[in-house]
Design an enzyme around this catalytic site. Structure first.
Site, PDB file in Angstrom:
ATOM      1  N   ASP A   1      48.191  24.536   5.438  1.00 46.57           N
ATOM      2  CA  ASP A   1      47.690  25.505   6.404  1.00 46.57           C
ATOM      3  C   ASP A   1      47.635  26.843   5.673  1.00 46.57           C
ATOM      4  OD1 ASP A   1      47.335  27.471   8.284  1.00 46.57           O
ATOM      5  OD2 ASP A   1      48.664  26.577   9.777  1.00 46.57           O
TER       6      ASP A   1
ATOM      7  N   LYS B   1      41.375  33.476   9.689  1.00 51.15           N
ATOM      8  CA  LYS B   1      41.739  34.877   9.491  1.00 51.15           C
ATOM      9  C   LYS B   1      40.799  35.658   8.548  1.00 51.15           C
ATOM     10  CE  LYS B   1      46.576  34.598  10.948  1.00 51.15           C
ATOM     11  NZ  LYS B   1      46.679  35.510  12.078  1.00 51.15           N
TER      12      LYS B   1
ATOM     13  N   PHE C   1      54.153  27.684  11.893  1.00 52.50           N
ATOM     14  CA  PHE C   1      53.239  28.107  12.962  1.00 52.50           C
ATOM     15  C   PHE C   1      51.842  27.637  12.602  1.00 52.50           C
ATOM     16  CE2 PHE C   1      50.290  30.881  15.186  1.00 52.50           C
ATOM     17  CZ  PHE C   1      50.769  30.773  16.477  1.00 52.50           C
TER      18      PHE C   1
HETATM   19  C1  LIG Z   1      49.502  29.740   9.335  1.00 51.82           C
HETATM   20  C2  LIG Z   1      48.730  29.862  10.621  1.00 51.82           C
HETATM   21  N1  LIG Z   1      48.110  28.787  11.112  1.00 51.82           N
HETATM   22  C3  LIG Z   1      47.396  28.848  12.254  1.00 51.82           C
HETATM   23  C4  LIG Z   1      47.286  30.012  12.971  1.00 51.82           C
HETATM   24  C5  LIG Z   1      46.500  30.039  14.249  1.00 51.82           C
HETATM   25  O1  LIG Z   1      45.357  30.794  14.095  1.00 51.82           O
HETATM   26  P1  LIG Z   1      44.561  31.332  15.381  1.00 51.82           P
HETATM   27  O2  LIG Z   1      45.436  32.336  16.049  1.00 51.82           O
HETATM   28  O3  LIG Z   1      43.299  31.903  14.794  1.00 51.82           O
HETATM   29  O4  LIG Z   1      44.282  30.150  16.242  1.00 51.82           O
HETATM   30  C6  LIG Z   1      47.924  31.164  12.489  1.00 51.82           C
HETATM   31  C7  LIG Z   1      47.840  32.438  13.233  1.00 51.82           C
HETATM   32  O5  LIG Z   1      48.624  33.326  13.073  1.00 51.82           O
HETATM   33  C8  LIG Z   1      48.658  31.085  11.279  1.00 51.82           C
HETATM   34  O6  LIG Z   1      49.294  32.156  10.781  1.00 51.82           O
END
Ligand SMILES: Cc1ncc(COP(=O)(O)O)c(C=O)c1O
Length: 392
Positions: free
Chosen positions: A214, A243, A129
Site C-alpha cells: 500500500d 494521494k 491503515f
Molecule cells: C496507506 C494508506 N492507504 C489507504 C488510504 C486511504 O486513502 P483514501 O482516504 O484516499 O481512501 C490512506 C489514506 O490516508 C493511506 O494513508
C-alpha cells in the site's frame, strides 16, 4: 441543529480560500505554511502552473466519458507508470481505499482463477491503515475504525508490523497475500526495515502468495524515490497508489504484474469515474513533473535538510520531543504533549501539520519545498517548542 455537512471529521476551525505553492491563505488574508499538503496529496504544492494548465486545457476539451470507451489519458498515464515501476498493468479509480479494494479483490481473484478459491485471506500488519470502506477497515484492523460497523469483513489476519516470524507463523493454506505499507503513515510514521520488506518478498515467493504494497501515502515521490519500496531493492506483485498521483485531483490506481492481474478480465471490476479524462490530465502532469531530471534529487536534498534541522530541534528540546522518525518528506515528530495540542499550537503559529497514530505529528510538505520554506517551518517549530517547554 444537525450540521448540514455530516460531522464525521474533527475539523480545525480554518477555511482556506486560495493556495499558492507551499502556502494556503484564508479569506481574511492569513497565510499558512502548508506542511500537511492535504495529507500528502498536494505533492506539487497548490496551483502548480503545469497542473493548472493541464486541467484548464482538458476542461475545455472533455471531462468524462465513463469506461464504456477507451480513455487515451489512461493509456498514457498507465504507460508512464508501467515504464517507471515493476508493474505491467494499471487499473484507475478515485481514492486510496478504492485502490486497495482493487488490490484485495485482485489477490482473491488470482487464486480463484488458479484453482484455489480457498486461498482468500490476506495477512496485514497491526497499526495499518488502508482506507474507510468495509474491506479496507477490516484490512486495517483498527478497533476505532470498525466499532459499530460489524460484522467485520472476513479474510484478514493481523500480525505485528516488522515481525517476520509472526508473519510466517500466520501463513495457512487459506492465505492469498501479504499486505503492508512500506512506511506506516496513519499509524504514526513507522518505516519498515528494508530487510523486512525483502524477507516478505521471499516469504511470498516461498508460499505462492501475492505481495501487496500500500503506497497510497508513500508513493509518488514522498519518500525520495518514486515508490518507497525501491529502497529495499525488491518489488511487489500488486501496489495501490493515490494521494500524490493527482496532486489534489481525486485519483487512485492499482498497479500489478501481468501474472498477478491474470484474473482481472472484462466485467470483474470497474468504476464509473475511475481514470476519467480530467483525472488523467492531472495525473499525467504530476508524473511528467516528477520524472524531470533532478526532481527526485531535489526531494532527497530537501528531505535531508529538513530532517537534520528537525533532529537538531529534538536535541535542543528533549523535554518537548520524544522522537523523530520517517523517510524522505514523511517525517513524524513524537511530542511529550498530546499531538493534537501540538498540531493546534503549530497552526496558531502559521504551520499546518497532521496528527497520526502513536501520538505523532506528521510533517508532509509539498515535495517542491525549498530551503526558504524549510527555514520558515523550522523557525515556527522552534518557537512553538520553546513555548511548550516554557509552559510545562
Ligand atoms: C496507506 C494508506 N492507504 C489507504 C488510504 C486511504 O486513502 P483514501 O482516504 O484516499 O481512501 C490512506 C489514506 O490516508 C493511506 O494513508
Amino acid at each position: 441543529m444537525t450540521p448540514v455537512v455530516m460531522p464525521t471529521y474533527a475539523r480545525a476551525d480554518l477555511a482556506f480560500e486560495r493556495g499558492e505553492g507551499s502556502y494556503l491563505f484564508t479569506a481574511d488574508g492569513r497565510r499558512f505554511l502548508d506542511f500537511a499538503a492535504g495529507v500528502a496529496v498536494n505533492a506539487l504544492g497548490h496551483c502548480h502552473p503545469r497542473l493548472v494548465a493541464a486541467l484548464q486545457e482538458q476542461a475545455g476539451k472533455l471531462w468524462h466519458t465513463s469506461n464504456l470507451y477507451r480513455v487515451s489519458g489512461q493509456e498514457r498515464v498507465a504507460a508512464k507508470l508501467v515504464a517507471h515501476s515493476f508493474a505491467e498493468t494499471v487499473f484507475f479509480c478515485n481514492s486510496g481505499a478504492e485502490a486497495l479494494e482493487c488490490c484485495i479483490k485482485m489477490a482473491r481473484r488470482y487464486h480463484y482463477v488458479g484453482g484455489n478459491p480457498e486461498r482468500y485471506r490476506v495477512i496485514c500488519a497491526e497499526g495499518a491503515f488502508h482506507g474507510r470502506t468495509l474491506a479496507t477497515v477490516a484490512a486495517g484492523g483498527q478497533k476505532k475504525h470498525m466499532e459499530g460497523f460489524a460484522p467485520a469483513m472476513d479474510g484478514f489476519d493481523h500480525v505485528p508490523y516488522g515481525n517476520l516470524n509472526a508473519l510466517r507463523d500466520a501463513i495457512t493454506p487459506e492465505t492469498a497475500a501479504i499486505l503492508v505499507e512500506p512506511v506506516q503513515g496513519e499509524g504514526g510514521i513507522v518505516p519498515a526495515e528494508p530487510e523486512y520488506l525483502r524477507r516478505l518478498r521471499t516469504a511470498a515467493d516461498e508460499f505462492g502468495l501475492l505481495l501487496i504494497f500500500d503506497e497510497v501515502q508513500t508513493g509518488m515521490g514522498r519518500t525520495g524515490t518514486l515508490f518507497a519500496h525501491e529502497r529495499a531493492g525488491i518489488t511487489p506483485d500488486i501496489m495501490g497508489i493515490a494521494k500524490g498521483l493527482g496532486g489534489g485531483f481525486p485519483v487512485g490506481a492499482c498497479l500489478a504484474t501481468e501474472q498477478a492481474a491474470k484474473g482481472m478480465t472484462a466485467g470483474t471490476h470497474g468504476s464509473t469515474f475511475g481514470g476519467n479524462p480530467l483525472a488523467m490530465a492531472a495525473a499525467e502532469a504530476v508524473i511528467d513533473v516528477m520524472l524531470e531530471p533532478d526532481f527526485m534529487a531535489r526531494v532527497e536534498h530537501a528531505a535531508t535538510s529538513l530532517r537534520a534541522k528537525v533532529d537538531g530541534l529534538a536535541a535542543r528540546f528533549p523535554s518537548v520531543i520524544e522522537e523523530v522518525r520517517g523517510i524522505g518528506l514523511m517525517i513524524g515528530i513524537k511530542p511529550r504533549i498530546l499531538n493534537t495540542e501540538l498540531v493546534a499550537k503549530l497552526a496558531a503559529n502559521g504551520l499546518l501539520t497532521v496528527g497520526a497514530g502513536d501520538n505523532v505529528v506528521r510533517l508532509l510538505p509539498p515535495l517542491i519545498i525549498g530551503e526558504s520554506e524549510i527555514e520558515e517551518a523550522v523557525g515556527i517549530l522552534s518557537s512553538t517548542f520553546d513555548e511548550v517547554a516554557k509552559s510545562s
